[in-house]
Scaffold this motif. Structure first.
Motif, PDB file in Angstrom:
ATOM      1  N   PRO A  52       0.904  -1.088  -0.056  1.00 40.20           N
ATOM      2  CA  PRO A  52       0.180  -0.069  -0.066  1.00 40.20           C
ATOM      3  C   PRO A  52       0.796   1.276   0.060  1.00 40.20           C
ATOM      4  O   PRO A  52       1.855   1.344   0.354  1.00 40.20           O
ATOM      5  N   PRO A  53       0.422   2.295  -0.365  1.00 43.69           N
ATOM      6  CA  PRO A  53       1.144   3.527  -0.441  1.00 43.69           C
ATOM      7  C   PRO A  53       1.390   3.963   0.971  1.00 43.69           C
ATOM      8  O   PRO A  53       0.875   3.953   1.666  1.00 43.69           O
ATOM      9  N   SER A  54       2.761   4.469   0.791  1.00 42.66           N
ATOM     10  CA  SER A  54       3.557   4.894   2.086  1.00 42.66           C
ATOM     11  C   SER A  54       4.582   5.719   1.885  1.00 42.66           C
ATOM     12  O   SER A  54       4.975   5.855   0.797  1.00 42.66           O
ATOM     13  N   PRO A  55       5.076   6.484   2.786  1.00 45.61           N
ATOM     14  CA  PRO A  55       6.261   7.209   2.550  1.00 45.61           C
ATOM     15  C   PRO A  55       7.523   6.606   2.121  1.00 45.61           C
ATOM     16  O   PRO A  55       8.219   6.819   1.265  1.00 45.61           O
ATOM     17  N   GLU A  56       7.603   5.160   2.660  1.00 44.52           N
ATOM     18  CA  GLU A  56       8.652   4.547   2.159  1.00 44.52           C
ATOM     19  C   GLU A  56       8.393   3.792   0.814  1.00 44.52           C
ATOM     20  O   GLU A  56       9.333   3.907   0.008  1.00 44.52           O
ATOM     21  N   VAL A  57       7.309   3.640   0.346  1.00 45.14           N
ATOM     22  CA  VAL A  57       7.124   3.119  -0.971  1.00 45.14           C
ATOM     23  C   VAL A  57       7.520   4.298  -1.784  1.00 45.14           C
ATOM     24  O   VAL A  57       7.829   4.047  -2.914  1.00 45.14           O
ATOM     25  N   ASP A  58       6.740   5.501  -1.759  1.00 45.51           N
ATOM     26  CA  ASP A  58       7.089   6.678  -2.551  1.00 45.51           C
ATOM     27  C   ASP A  58       8.427   6.885  -2.499  1.00 45.51           C
ATOM     28  O   ASP A  58       8.858   7.315  -3.678  1.00 45.51           O
ATOM     29  N   ALA A  59       9.124   6.857  -1.551  1.00 37.57           N
ATOM     30  CA  ALA A  59      10.569   7.229  -1.662  1.00 37.57           C
ATOM     31  C   ALA A  59      11.352   6.168  -2.435  1.00 37.57           C
ATOM     32  O   ALA A  59      12.266   6.706  -3.364  1.00 37.57           O
ATOM     33  N   ALA A  60      10.963   4.803  -2.343  1.00 42.23           N
ATOM     34  CA  ALA A  60      11.622   4.045  -3.153  1.00 42.23           C
ATOM     35  C   ALA A  60      11.446   4.298  -4.829  1.00 42.23           C
ATOM     36  O   ALA A  60      12.462   4.086  -5.496  1.00 42.23           O
ATOM     37  N   TRP A  61      10.295   4.603  -5.056  1.00 44.56           N
ATOM     38  CA  TRP A  61       9.898   4.886  -6.327  1.00 44.56           C
ATOM     39  C   TRP A  61      10.566   6.167  -6.790  1.00 44.56           C
ATOM     40  O   TRP A  61      11.140   6.242  -7.759  1.00 44.56           O
ATOM     41  N   ALA A  62      10.615   7.212  -5.891  1.00 45.08           N
ATOM     42  CA  ALA A  62      11.149   8.456  -6.475  1.00 45.08           C
ATOM     43  C   ALA A  62      12.663   8.239  -6.748  1.00 45.08           C
ATOM     44  O   ALA A  62      13.425   8.819  -7.551  1.00 45.08           O
ATOM     45  N   ALA A  63      13.306   7.282  -5.833  1.00 44.02           N
ATOM     46  CA  ALA A  63      14.773   6.989  -5.985  1.00 44.02           C
ATOM     47  C   ALA A  63      15.248   6.296  -7.510  1.00 44.02           C
ATOM     48  O   ALA A  63      16.303   6.386  -7.641  1.00 44.02           O
ATOM     49  N   LEU A  64      14.236   5.764  -7.993  1.00 42.55           N
ATOM     50  CA  LEU A  64      14.469   5.115  -9.357  1.00 42.55           C
ATOM     51  C   LEU A  64      14.875   6.003 -10.454  1.00 42.55           C
ATOM     52  O   LEU A  64      15.766   5.891 -11.437  1.00 42.55           O
ATOM     53  N   TYR A  65      14.201   7.419 -10.297  1.00 39.99           N
ATOM     54  CA  TYR A  65      14.640   8.240 -11.398  1.00 39.99           C
ATOM     55  C   TYR A  65      14.547   9.890 -10.949  1.00 39.99           C
ATOM     56  O   TYR A  65      13.829  10.486 -11.403  1.00 39.99           O
ATOM     57  N   PRO A  66      15.541   9.813 -10.055  1.00 35.65           N
ATOM     58  CA  PRO A  66      15.784  11.248  -9.490  1.00 35.65           C
ATOM     59  C   PRO A  66      16.253  12.310 -10.673  1.00 35.65           C
ATOM     60  O   PRO A  66      15.832  13.452 -10.253  1.00 35.65           O
ATOM     61  N   TYR A  67      16.879  11.777 -11.704  1.00 36.43           N
ATOM     62  CA  TYR A  67      17.173  12.890 -12.691  1.00 36.43           C
ATOM     63  C   TYR A  67      16.700  12.105 -14.045  1.00 36.43           C
ATOM     64  O   TYR A  67      17.782  11.703 -14.995  1.00 36.43           O
ATOM     65  N   PRO A  68      15.630  12.386 -14.277  1.00 36.22           N
ATOM     66  CA  PRO A  68      15.166  11.753 -15.581  1.00 36.22           C
ATOM     67  C   PRO A  68      15.584  12.621 -16.895  1.00 36.22           C
ATOM     68  O   PRO A  68      16.124  11.863 -17.842  1.00 36.22           O
ATOM     69  N   GLU A  69      15.643  13.920 -16.602  1.00 38.09           N
ATOM     70  CA  GLU A  69      16.319  14.834 -17.732  1.00 38.09           C
ATOM     71  C   GLU A  69      17.442  14.885 -17.622  1.00 38.09           C
ATOM     72  O   GLU A  69      18.411  15.172 -16.968  1.00 38.09           O
ATOM     73  N   ALA A  70      18.210  14.450 -19.056  1.00 39.10           N
ATOM     74  CA  ALA A  70      19.657  14.585 -19.268  1.00 39.10           C
ATOM     75  C   ALA A  70      20.193  15.420 -20.273  1.00 39.10           C
ATOM     76  O   ALA A  70      19.155  15.724 -21.052  1.00 39.10           O
ATOM     77  N   ALA A  71      21.307  15.978 -19.944  1.00 36.02           N
ATOM     78  CA  ALA A  71      21.663  16.796 -20.963  1.00 36.02           C
ATOM     79  C   ALA A  71      22.902  16.430 -21.746  1.00 36.02           C
ATOM     80  O   ALA A  71      23.621  15.798 -20.935  1.00 36.02           O
ATOM     81  N   VAL A  72      23.124  16.232 -23.031  1.00 34.18           N
ATOM     82  CA  VAL A  72      23.995  15.672 -23.917  1.00 34.18           C
ATOM     83  C   VAL A  72      24.437  16.687 -24.811  1.00 34.18           C
ATOM     84  O   VAL A  72      23.804  17.478 -25.363  1.00 34.18           O
ATOM     85  N   PRO A  73      25.732  16.846 -25.259  1.00 38.60           N
ATOM     86  CA  PRO A  73      26.131  17.801 -25.942  1.00 38.60           C
ATOM     87  C   PRO A  73      25.809  17.667 -27.478  1.00 38.60           C
ATOM     88  O   PRO A  73      25.392  16.334 -27.863  1.00 38.60           O
ATOM     89  N   LYS A  74      25.723  18.665 -28.228  1.00 39.35           N
ATOM     90  CA  LYS A  74      25.199  18.589 -29.534  1.00 39.35           C
ATOM     91  C   LYS A  74      25.824  17.631 -30.379  1.00 39.35           C
ATOM     92  O   LYS A  74      25.468  16.722 -31.253  1.00 39.35           O
ATOM     93  N   SER A  75      27.127  17.253 -30.086  1.00 42.71           N
ATOM     94  CA  SER A  75      27.883  16.266 -30.898  1.00 42.71           C
ATOM     95  C   SER A  75      26.939  15.024 -30.773  1.00 42.71           C
ATOM     96  O   SER A  75      26.752  14.193 -31.589  1.00 42.71           O
ATOM     97  N   GLU A  76      26.652  14.713 -29.418  1.00 44.26           N
ATOM     98  CA  GLU A  76      26.203  13.230 -29.185  1.00 44.26           C
ATOM     99  C   GLU A  76      24.720  13.547 -29.933  1.00 44.26           C
ATOM    100  O   GLU A  76      24.030  12.493 -30.548  1.00 44.26           O
ATOM    101  N   ALA A  77      23.720  14.517 -29.742  1.00 44.70           N
ATOM    102  CA  ALA A  77      22.337  14.686 -30.165  1.00 44.70           C
ATOM    103  C   ALA A  77      22.423  14.622 -31.647  1.00 44.70           C
ATOM    104  O   ALA A  77      21.442  14.189 -32.310  1.00 44.70           O
ATOM    105  N   ALA A  78      23.563  14.914 -32.351  1.00 49.97           N
ATOM    106  CA  ALA A  78      23.591  14.840 -33.782  1.00 49.97           C
ATOM    107  C   ALA A  78      23.626  13.457 -34.091  1.00 49.97           C
ATOM    108  O   ALA A  78      23.263  13.145 -35.388  1.00 49.97           O
TER     109      ALA A  78
END
Length: 196
Positions: free
Chosen positions: A35-61
């Motif tokens: 069931p939902p709880s602060p512990e379960v929510d924290a476990a899920w949040a820890a899976l993707y704390p930094y979803p947005e990534a920055a890549v240089p133009k050379s990689e994006a190209a």
């Protein structure tokens, strides 16, 4: 070296390891269950704390699909590894199953994108990701002494991409600006992508 049909910036982080899955029942559950709880929510949040990534133009190209430069950090381009988007979608569905716990009102549901169309998007994104990954690990049937019967088992060893390596890549490449300002249009001279 891992062969890829088209390069992804996080390709460099991919390593494989053997992982025995949890059965998900009884005393063999994960921190993401229950069931939902602060512990379960924290476990899920820890899976993707930094979803947005920055890549240089050379990689994006090099990518098959064109992406946009980041306002305030125009030398880098924004990407989100699909696994992190899929985890966000699964967590969105998980939370939507417990609106009373999360105190969602109709307005908050709309604000948090728990609308029918977003849920439909998330379910289909998970379907597409599962089909794309197509894990063919054989599930087995084994005698269960406690239940005195043969049961299908999902707690078998799988050959998996090392998710922690992808998390490390995302943390290292996280965007330096606090948010991606979607209202800013920047010139984008990357070549027209093949598949987009």
């Amino acid at each position: 070296m891992i062969y890829a049909l088209h390069p992804a910036p996080a390709q460099e982080a991919i390593e494989y390891k053997l992982i025995k899955f949890s059965f998900g029942f009884g005393d063999d559950i994960t921190p993401y269950q229950g069931p939902p709880s602060p512990e379960v929510d924290a476990a899920w949040a820890a899976l993707y704390p930094y979803p947005e990534a920055a890549v240089p133009k050379s990689e994006a190209a090099k990518m098959a699909n064109k992406t946009s430069p980041i306002p305030g950090d125009e030398s880098n381009y924004m990407v989100i590894p699909e696994v992190l988007h899929t985890l966000h979608c699964l967590n969105t569905i998980r939370k939507a199953l417990h609106p009373e716990y999360y105190n969602f009102t109709g307005t908050e549901l709309n604000r948090l994108l728990f609308r029918e169309k977003h849920m439909d998007h998330c379910i289909d994104a998970i379907r597409q990701t599962l089909m794309c990954s197509s894990d063919v690990t054989p599930l087995v049937w084994a005698w269960d002494e406690k239940r005195n019967m043969t049961l299908g088992r999902t707690d078998v060893v799988h050959e998996c991409r090392d998710f922690e390596k992808i998390q490390e890549w995302s943390a290292f490449h996280r965007m330096k600006v606090s948010t991606f300002d979607e209202s800013v249009h920047l010139p984008n001279d990357l070549e027209i992508p093949i598949f987009f």
